[in-house]
Structure formats: C-alpha cells, structure tokens
Design an enzyme around this catalytic site. Structure first.
Site, mmCIF file in Angstrom:
data_model
loop_
_atom_site.group_PDB
_atom_site.id
_atom_site.type_symbol
_atom_site.label_atom_id
_atom_site.label_comp_id
_atom_site.label_asym_id
_atom_site.label_seq_id
_atom_site.Cartn_x
_atom_site.Cartn_y
_atom_site.Cartn_z
ATOM 1 N N LEU A 182 68.810 32.788 43.360
ATOM 2 C CA LEU A 182 68.596 31.585 44.129
ATOM 3 C C LEU A 182 69.559 30.474 43.618
ATOM 4 O O LEU A 182 69.920 30.215 42.414
ATOM 5 C CB LEU A 182 67.279 31.131 43.910
ATOM 6 N N GLU A 199 50.988 45.394 38.497
ATOM 7 C CA GLU A 199 51.262 44.267 39.175
ATOM 8 C C GLU A 199 50.401 43.697 39.988
ATOM 9 O O GLU A 199 50.295 42.587 40.285
ATOM 10 C CB GLU A 199 53.057 44.635 39.863
ATOM 11 N N HIS A 228 58.162 40.244 37.366
ATOM 12 C CA HIS A 228 59.059 41.394 37.039
ATOM 13 C C HIS A 228 58.412 42.494 36.242
ATOM 14 O O HIS A 228 57.674 42.517 35.320
ATOM 15 C CB HIS A 228 60.191 40.621 35.784
ATOM 16 N N SER A 276 54.951 45.459 48.698
ATOM 17 C CA SER A 276 53.729 45.659 48.209
ATOM 18 C C SER A 276 53.058 44.598 47.119
ATOM 19 O O SER A 276 51.628 44.265 47.206
ATOM 20 C CB SER A 276 53.653 46.984 47.242
ATOM 21 N N ASN A 277 53.647 43.692 46.591
ATOM 22 C CA ASN A 277 53.101 42.537 45.647
ATOM 23 C C ASN A 277 52.710 41.529 46.908
ATOM 24 O O ASN A 277 51.702 40.879 46.542
ATOM 25 C CB ASN A 277 54.195 42.226 44.742
ATOM 26 N N MET A 318 65.606 39.851 45.987
ATOM 27 C CA MET A 318 66.555 40.429 45.125
ATOM 28 C C MET A 318 67.895 39.485 45.142
ATOM 29 O O MET A 318 68.874 40.162 44.740
ATOM 30 C CB MET A 318 66.695 41.841 45.655
ATOM 31 N N ARG A 319 67.774 38.327 45.221
ATOM 32 C CA ARG A 319 68.927 37.514 45.298
ATOM 33 C C ARG A 319 68.683 36.565 44.354
ATOM 34 O O ARG A 319 67.573 36.076 43.870
ATOM 35 C CB ARG A 319 68.901 36.555 46.644
ATOM 36 N N ARG A 368 74.524 31.671 49.354
ATOM 37 C CA ARG A 368 73.492 31.032 48.777
ATOM 38 C C ARG A 368 72.758 29.817 48.796
ATOM 39 O O ARG A 368 71.665 29.615 49.395
ATOM 40 C CB ARG A 368 73.698 31.080 47.324
ATOM 41 N N VAL A 411 68.296 34.471 35.378
ATOM 42 C CA VAL A 411 67.436 35.496 36.105
ATOM 43 C C VAL A 411 66.312 36.222 35.250
ATOM 44 O O VAL A 411 66.527 36.431 34.171
ATOM 45 C CB VAL A 411 68.352 36.787 36.403
#
Ligand code: GRF
Length: 221
Positions: free
Chosen positions: A92, A173, A108, A15-16, A89-90, A64, A143
C-alpha cells in the site's frame, strides 16, 4: 453502541472476508462490514460480498497512489472506522498507511516477526520450525510488520507440506481475525510505544511441546 464499521481489502479467494461476514451476521458482534474493495475484478471475494449484500468495488491497480486515493475516498464515503486487509496482495501507498495508522489491520499466516512476505508456509517448513500459526497486527509501511494484536499457534505435523499446513492455519485464521476485530470494536485495544495493550487480556495457561506424545508426557508438563 454503534457497531464498528469495517472496510475490507481483498485480492482473491476471500475466505477471511467470509469469516468476518459470518461473525458480523450475529447482531451481538460489535462490528459490521460496510465496504469491500478488491484490486482484482475477478476476485472470488467480491461474490462473497455481493451474496452478503455488501457493496463490493474493484479498483484497478495500475498505480499505487491512484489506487490508494480511490480506496480512501470509498472508505470515507462508507464511513469506515477500521480497514481490514484480508489477503490483499499489494504493497500500500505510504501516505495511505499513515492516514489509517492504528486503524488498519492485517492477517498473516505465520508467527510474525517470523516469515513475513511471500510463501510463509513453505519457508516455515524449510526452516524446520515445530510451530507456525497466524498473526493479526496493525499495519505499518514495512510489509507484514506492526504492533501485534493476536496470534494463534499451529503445530507442524510430521509429513506436513505447504498445502496441508496452509489449510490448518487458514482454519485458525478464520477464528483469530474475528476475535481481533472484536477486541478492537470493544475499545479494548490500545497501541502504546509500538506495542498493543489489551484490556482484560487473558492468555492460555497451557504449554505445548512439539514433538509431543508419550515422551513429552513423561516430562510431567
Ligand atoms: C490468508 O492466508 C491470509 O493470512 C493471507 O492471505 C491469505 C488470504 O486468504 N494474508 P483469503 O483470501 O482470506 O481466503
């Protein structure tokens, strides 16, 4: 002026991403999306990219470093200027984060540095704070940490649960992320000594109390 070229990294709903697509549909908006990368092939956000005619690519996240290397190649091929994490959602790869230092941003759903990481809405409610909100910041290796560009405040309402609070913050957001990207695209954002300076920064003048209502009004604020 050429528009700032955005690469957007997603993992899910998108959605963002949609908010950035909508902002950049205006030719006067100073940024455009040139690449969407997902770590999940089934991410709904890839359909949003396709509908907007943007190249969307899924890269498997088995490793990764391998993921980061492949994403880096794609972003450079598309000549991305700025990487926007939008529900990615990882964690980096460190070298990737350093390579895109001050050219990668994240959104966030909390008022950082409060409640980084998972379940920020649940944790805000459990802490009993009266305000939460959302933050756009430059990405660092920790994070949900890094120089803060923009924030929006959302009051907690009586009876709020995780879902109702998340929904109200998400709507905000969608306004904050395009604003922050606009400021960067306009060349108004600089990182100095770990903090962000914004040319022509104006802050709202209101102060909001929570609890509010008639009692707060009698304070004459
Ligand atoms: C948003 O709340 C964002 O702040 C967080 O993950 C969520 C992603 O939602 N990082 P969407 O995929 O953009 O709809």
């Amino acid at each position: 002026m050429p528009r700032l070229r955005l690469g957007v990294l997603i993992s899910g709903r998108g959605s963002n991403l949609q908010a950035l697509v909508e902002a950049s549909a205006d030719p006067a908006y100073p940024a455009e999306i040139v690449s969407v990368i997902s770590d999940r092939a089934e991410a709904a956000g890839l359909a949003i990219a396709a509908a907007a005619g943007i190249t969307g690519v899924a890269i498997r996240h088995d490793d990764r470093q391998a993921f980061a290397a492949e994403a880096d190649v794609l972003l450079r091929e598309q000549r991305a200027d700025l990487v926007c994490l939008a529900g990615f959602m990882r964690v980096l790869d460190t070298a990737f984060v350093e390579a895109w230092r001050d050219r990668m941003v994240n959104i966030h759903p909390s008022l950082l540095p409060a409640f980084p990481g998972l379940h920020p809405h649940r944790r805000a409610l459990a802490a009993g704070v009266r305000f939460s909100g959302c933050t756009v910041h430059f990405v660092r290796t920790e994070v949900d940490a890094g120089p803060i560009i923009a924030q929006a405040v959302v009051p907690i309402q009586p009876g709020d649960d995780e879902e109702s609070l998340a929904a109200r913050i998400l709507a905000v957001e969608h306004r904050l992320y395009p604003l922050a990207v606009r400021l960067i695209a306009e060349g108004r954002v600089r990182v100095t000594t770990g903090m962000v300076e914004i040319d022509g920064w104006q802050a709202p003048t209101i102060t909001v109390l929570n609890p509010g209502g008639p009692l707060a009004a009698t304070l004459g604020l």
